[in-house]
Design an enzyme around this catalytic site. Structure first.
Site, mmCIF file in Angstrom:
data_model
loop_
_atom_site.group_PDB
_atom_site.id
_atom_site.type_symbol
_atom_site.label_atom_id
_atom_site.label_comp_id
_atom_site.label_asym_id
_atom_site.label_seq_id
_atom_site.Cartn_x
_atom_site.Cartn_y
_atom_site.Cartn_z
ATOM 1 N N HIS A 47 3.503 -3.978 0.152
ATOM 2 C CA HIS A 47 4.155 -3.023 -0.734
ATOM 3 C C HIS A 47 3.661 -3.254 -2.153
ATOM 4 O O HIS A 47 3.422 -4.401 -2.541
ATOM 5 C CB HIS A 47 5.687 -3.206 -0.679
ATOM 6 C CG HIS A 47 6.417 -2.033 -1.229
ATOM 7 N ND1 HIS A 47 6.684 -1.908 -2.567
ATOM 8 C CD2 HIS A 47 6.901 -0.920 -0.630
ATOM 9 C CE1 HIS A 47 7.316 -0.765 -2.763
ATOM 10 N NE2 HIS A 47 7.457 -0.150 -1.611
ATOM 11 N N ASP A 66 9.126 0.637 6.708
ATOM 12 C CA ASP A 66 8.564 1.431 7.803
ATOM 13 C C ASP A 66 8.337 0.631 9.076
ATOM 14 O O ASP A 66 8.126 1.212 10.139
ATOM 15 C CB ASP A 66 7.223 2.036 7.364
ATOM 16 C CG ASP A 66 7.421 3.078 6.297
ATOM 17 O OD1 ASP A 66 8.347 3.883 6.461
ATOM 18 O OD2 ASP A 66 6.687 3.066 5.305
HETATM 19 N N1 ACO Z 1 -2.856 -5.183 5.887
HETATM 20 C C1 ACO Z 1 -3.870 -5.972 5.501
HETATM 21 N N2 ACO Z 1 -4.196 -6.229 4.223
HETATM 22 C C2 ACO Z 1 -3.453 -5.647 3.270
HETATM 23 C C3 ACO Z 1 -2.365 -4.810 3.576
HETATM 24 C C4 ACO Z 1 -2.067 -4.586 4.943
HETATM 25 N N3 ACO Z 1 -1.044 -3.811 5.301
HETATM 26 N N4 ACO Z 1 -1.794 -4.378 2.437
HETATM 27 C C5 ACO Z 1 -2.497 -4.908 1.435
HETATM 28 N N5 ACO Z 1 -3.505 -5.675 1.936
HETATM 29 C C6 ACO Z 1 -4.462 -6.466 1.177
HETATM 30 C C7 ACO Z 1 -5.609 -5.619 0.670
HETATM 31 O O1 ACO Z 1 -6.676 -5.562 1.594
HETATM 32 C C8 ACO Z 1 -5.959 -6.343 -0.603
HETATM 33 O O2 ACO Z 1 -6.703 -7.476 -0.258
HETATM 34 P P1 ACO Z 1 -7.811 -8.125 -1.242
HETATM 35 O O3 ACO Z 1 -7.101 -8.354 -2.556
HETATM 36 O O4 ACO Z 1 -8.212 -9.376 -0.550
HETATM 37 O O5 ACO Z 1 -8.891 -7.084 -1.359
HETATM 38 C C9 ACO Z 1 -4.614 -6.828 -1.132
HETATM 39 O O6 ACO Z 1 -3.773 -6.944 0.025
HETATM 40 C C10 ACO Z 1 -3.963 -5.877 -2.117
HETATM 41 O O7 ACO Z 1 -3.985 -4.579 -1.545
HETATM 42 P P2 ACO Z 1 -3.837 -3.262 -2.415
HETATM 43 O O8 ACO Z 1 -4.209 -2.083 -1.571
HETATM 44 O O9 ACO Z 1 -4.539 -3.423 -3.725
HETATM 45 O O10 ACO Z 1 -2.313 -3.319 -2.715
HETATM 46 P P3 ACO Z 1 -1.410 -2.110 -3.074
HETATM 47 O O11 ACO Z 1 -0.285 -2.641 -3.850
HETATM 48 O O12 ACO Z 1 -2.176 -0.994 -3.659
HETATM 49 O O13 ACO Z 1 -0.960 -1.648 -1.599
HETATM 50 C C11 ACO Z 1 0.162 -0.618 0.122
HETATM 51 C C12 ACO Z 1 0.294 -1.327 -1.220
HETATM 52 C C13 ACO Z 1 -0.616 0.702 -0.038
HETATM 53 C C14 ACO Z 1 1.549 -0.272 0.635
HETATM 54 C C15 ACO Z 1 -0.575 -1.561 1.142
HETATM 55 O O14 ACO Z 1 0.115 -2.770 1.280
HETATM 56 C C16 ACO Z 1 -0.799 -0.881 2.495
HETATM 57 O O15 ACO Z 1 -1.776 -0.166 2.667
HETATM 58 N N6 ACO Z 1 0.135 -1.134 3.473
HETATM 59 C C17 ACO Z 1 0.020 -0.504 4.760
HETATM 60 C C18 ACO Z 1 0.595 0.900 4.683
HETATM 61 C C19 ACO Z 1 2.097 0.877 4.580
HETATM 62 O O16 ACO Z 1 2.791 0.181 5.309
HETATM 63 N N7 ACO Z 1 2.601 1.737 3.667
HETATM 64 C C20 ACO Z 1 4.047 1.875 3.459
HETATM 65 C C21 ACO Z 1 4.417 1.356 2.103
HETATM 66 S S1 ACO Z 1 6.139 1.403 1.872
HETATM 67 C C22 ACO Z 1 6.532 3.014 1.638
HETATM 68 O O17 ACO Z 1 5.821 3.829 1.126
HETATM 69 C C23 ACO Z 1 7.842 3.419 2.124
#
Ligand code: ACO
Length: 429
Positions: A306, A363
């Site tokens: 998140h 979720d």
């Molecule tokens: N699985 C694996 N790796 C992940 C995940 C994940 N679910 N989420 C983040 N990371 C990693 C990224 O690869 C990145 O790694 P790095 O720094 O080594 O390159 C690091 O964590 C940071 O990721 P970002 O995308 O920069 O973080 P951000 O804060 O933008 O992402 C997000 C938040 C979009 C929710 C992300 O965690 C994600 O894609 N999760 C999966 C989708 C999801 O469950 N969305 C629902 C969110 S809650 C809602 O809207 C109700």
């Protein structure tokens, strides 16, 4: 603690005022930064940028706190209903008995949708995603319900809120029924907000729906947990589109479109699809965890991570309990639940997820609750949208009432080519 910060640029010092929120959060007020220094700030994804001051929802991502109008979401999930929480978010206070009654009457009064809207649905291609349909329908509401000049502005806005809250349910259930080729079920005044929705979804002339209060409770909690989440992607979209002073229906329709994305509200659907894939491949989450950790693979563990929460999403804990309770009550086993639990257990012990602060979000278990209620998977994001509606309305209202409300118009740092002349077609390589 001073009430300004200092910024030194080219040897010149500028005083930047500090803003302090009611929970002690601090921010730099850079409203005059460009006019005084010629500089802008660059913050892709806006992770460090506050776009407004708001008194609706408080989140602390490090401590895993979520409160609506000061009230912890755990208390609302235990004691409130979605209808009452919607009132709280929009009006700022819990309603008295009389206020809640008036609110319910108003919701009932506006629950039907114009019969001509049905032909809209019917001409949609079969198989169209319901989020696209709902977004269009909400936008179309403006044409079916234009402004009412004889009403005061306040009265008209309140009617628009009620129309949205009430009709979105009817439209969602209608889209489902029409997609099945079934008869549409009308809303009933004798049923509560959640029971009414379930009845419109599942009642049929050949098999009357019997409202199950445990499922109604589960739906109440699901919607309460989704009701607001401060300046997330869809809410910011509602505020941004609303800032152009477009009508509220169009602003909410934009929010629904933003919510559709798999990184946002589409994640509950994506989680179930991922769990199903794990199940179909034999039930071992290890290869999926390995893929999520692989930088060269775009795959992510859906329902994990998140932008704000760097610990457990407090909503995830509540929805997990609801999930266990509902399945137990229904004496039903969902083969995806043990997969989810195993996946969570493995991920929470894995150094990649620990180091990246990746915990289950709301979720992760929400889809299993929705499956237990009987909601088809492509309707999951629509369920989120219905839940988020009070938050969008409250945030839109707050921005519309804010005397400092301005048109959203972010800046950029241009990184393209310098001035060059137009080249006639014959001279291009
Ligand atoms: N699985 C694996 N790796 C992940 C995940 C994940 N679910 N989420 C983040 N990371 C990693 C990224 O690869 C990145 O790694 P790095 O720094 O080594 O390159 C690091 O964590 C940071 O990721 P970002 O995308 O920069 O973080 P951000 O804060 O933008 O992402 C997000 C938040 C979009 C929710 C992300 O965690 C994600 O894609 N999760 C999966 C989708 C999801 O469950 N969305 C629902 C969110 S809650 C809602 O809207 C109700």
């Amino acid at each position: 603690m001073g009430d300004t910060a200092q910024l030194i640029v080219d040897g010149k010092t500028y005083e930047i005022p500090l803003v302090v929120g009611s929970e002690g959060e601090r921010g730099l007020d850079i409203a005059r930064l460009r006019s005084e220094t010629g500089l802008i700030t660059l913050d892709p994804g806006c992770g460090n940028t506050g776009l407004c001051q708001s008194s609706i929802t408080f989140m602390d991502g490090e401590k895993g706190i979520l409160r609506y109008r000061g009230i912890p979401v755990e208390q609302l999930a235990e004691h409130s209903t979605f209808r009452e929480t919607a009132y709280l978010l929009i009006n700022g206070e819990l309603p008295t008995e009389a206020q809640l009654r008036r609110f319910s009457v108003r919701l009932n009064d506006h629950s039907l949708v114009h019969e001509d809207m049905r032909s809209f649905f019917e001409s949609y291609p079969r198989g169209a995603h319901p989020m696209g349909m709902i977004s269009s329908m909400i936008n179309a509401l403006r044409a079916f319900y234009p402004s009412i000049p004889e009403r005061s502005e306040e009265e008209e806005i309140n009617i628009t809120f009620a129309r949205l809250l009430s009709k979105v349910r009817t439209l969602a259930a209608m889209s489902y029924k029409i997609s099945l080729g079934h008869k549409v079920v009308y809303p009933r005044h004798d049923l509560s907000y959640c029971a009414n929705f379930l009845n419109m979804m599942f009642d049929s002339p050949v098999k009357p729906y019997i409202v199950d209060e445990d499922l109604v409770d589960a739906l109440n909690v699901f919607w309460i947990l989704h009701a607001d989440h401060e300046q997330n992607c869809s809410t910011s979209s509602v505020r941004a589109v609303g800032s152009a002073r477009v009508n509220l229906y169009a602003a909410i329709s934009a929010g629904i479109s933003a919510l559709w994305g798999p990184l946002h509200g589409g994640a509950n659907q994506a989680v179930i699809e991922m769990l199903q894939e794990i199940y179909d491949s034999g039930g071992d989450p290890a290869p999926f965890i390995a893929r999520a950790k692989d930088r060269n693979d775009p795959f992510r563990l859906m329902g994990f991570g998140h932008r704000v929460y760097k610990t457990f999403d407090p909503r995830a804990r509540i929805i997990e309990k609801v999930c266990n309770r509902v399945l137990k009550k229904l004496h039903r086993e969902d083969p995806l639940l043990p997969i989810a639990k195993k996946l969570e257990e493995v991920a929470l012990r894995d150094s990649y997820f620990i180091d990246h602060n990746l915990y289950p979000n709301v979720d992760f278990y929400a889809g299993i609750v929705l499956r237990a209620i009987g909601i088809p998977i492509n309707m999951f994001p629509v369920m989120f949208a219905i839940g988020r509606l009070p938050g969008w309305i409250a945030q839109w209202k707050e921005s519309a009432d804010d005397p400092k409300w301005k048109l959203y118009r972010p800046r950029q740092i241009y990184a393209g080519p310098l001035k060059r002349d137009y080249m006639p077609m014959g001279e291009r390589a």
